[in-house]
Write an enzyme that holds these catalytic residues in place. Sequence first.
Site, short mmCIF file in Angstrom:
data_model
loop_
_atom_site.label_atom_id
_atom_site.label_comp_id
_atom_site.label_asym_id
_atom_site.label_seq_id
_atom_site.Cartn_x
_atom_site.Cartn_y
_atom_site.Cartn_z
N GLU A 292 -4.49 3.54 6.37
CA GLU A 292 -4.47 3.39 4.92
C GLU A 292 -5.11 4.61 4.27
O GLU A 292 -4.72 5.01 3.18
CB GLU A 292 -5.21 2.11 4.49
CG GLU A 292 -5.12 1.85 3.00
CD GLU A 292 -5.53 0.44 2.61
OE1 GLU A 292 -6.09 0.28 1.52
OE2 GLU A 292 -5.28 -0.49 3.40
N SER B 96 -11.00 0.71 3.26
CA SER B 96 -10.23 0.26 4.42
C SER B 96 -9.55 1.43 5.11
O SER B 96 -8.83 2.20 4.49
CB SER B 96 -9.17 -0.76 3.99
OG SER B 96 -9.77 -1.94 3.51
N ARG C 74 0.81 -1.22 0.00
CA ARG C 74 0.00 0.00 0.00
C ARG C 74 0.85 1.27 0.00
O ARG C 74 0.48 2.28 0.60
CB ARG C 74 -0.96 0.01 1.19
CG ARG C 74 -1.98 -1.12 1.16
CD ARG C 74 -2.90 -1.03 -0.05
NE ARG C 74 -3.82 -2.15 -0.10
CZ ARG C 74 -3.62 -3.27 -0.83
NH1 ARG C 74 -2.52 -3.38 -1.56
NH2 ARG C 74 -4.50 -4.23 -0.84
#
Length: 287
Positions: free
Chosen positions: A278, A208, A160
């Site tokens: 995130e 998320s 990520r």
Amino acid sequence: MKVSKSIDGGSLTGYGCGGRVDKLIEVETRQELSQIFKESAKRGDEVSVIGGGYNTLIGPGGVRGILLKLAGEFSLIKVNGENLIAGAGARNSELIAVAVDSGLSGVEFLSGIPGTVGGTVRGNAGSGQESVGGRLVEIECFDGEKFIRLTDLKNSFSYRKFNLPSGYLITEAVFSLDKSSPEIVGNDIASRIANKKKTQPFGQNCGSVFKNPPDSSAWELIDAAGFRGYSMGGARVSEKHTNFIECLPGANEKDIWNLIKLIRKKVYDQCGIKLSLEIQLLGEGFD
């Protein structure tokens, strides 16, 4: 170029709430982008960037200075053989649609992930074991003065995250895909979206909230801490997927931020794991 002043930050994000933005500039050409950075540097204005806003929480204090949004030529998508050349302002849904029409396979994992190409690349977005970094072969960036093309991307991506030099703004990305057929790619996308609808909430949220820690899942830690369905003001941890925070009517950015802080504290107190965000925090007021 379109300039708007004193904008409600909630109109720019998936959460539907956020502090006010002093000035929003929708940039349509590379020349405009260069000019804005040049003039901002002279005035000492702070410049921030937002994409689709589907992974962004704007703070209670809003965004000072200039907030840029890439549009115009930055939203174009071109096909070159088995490569897709997409501007950073193009939406993921548009990228997928072009891939389907062209019978190109490789970005199906972005199905159901809203946002724009720039933010998707910056966060190395993905699903399961697939991520954007595995399909990128070239990126154009703006460093505040000039446009630069990066082609050696082999070690640039991690979970990520795209390890981009500080101050670089992604303006274009080139994806290397595989030849397939519109029918096969379309069926794969339909299957993925159907599965996501079973496991993830579709409404006012930004996907998320936390990254998965090594050898663990954020949603499992949050669930074990007793947060499934937990509400704080108008912010609620999803019953369907506990790593999603949903906005109920009347929710505000303070509710979301306070809930995020509470989740992090309780998970850490319970198992000693610090959850990393995130979603992206933008603006002021995050105490």
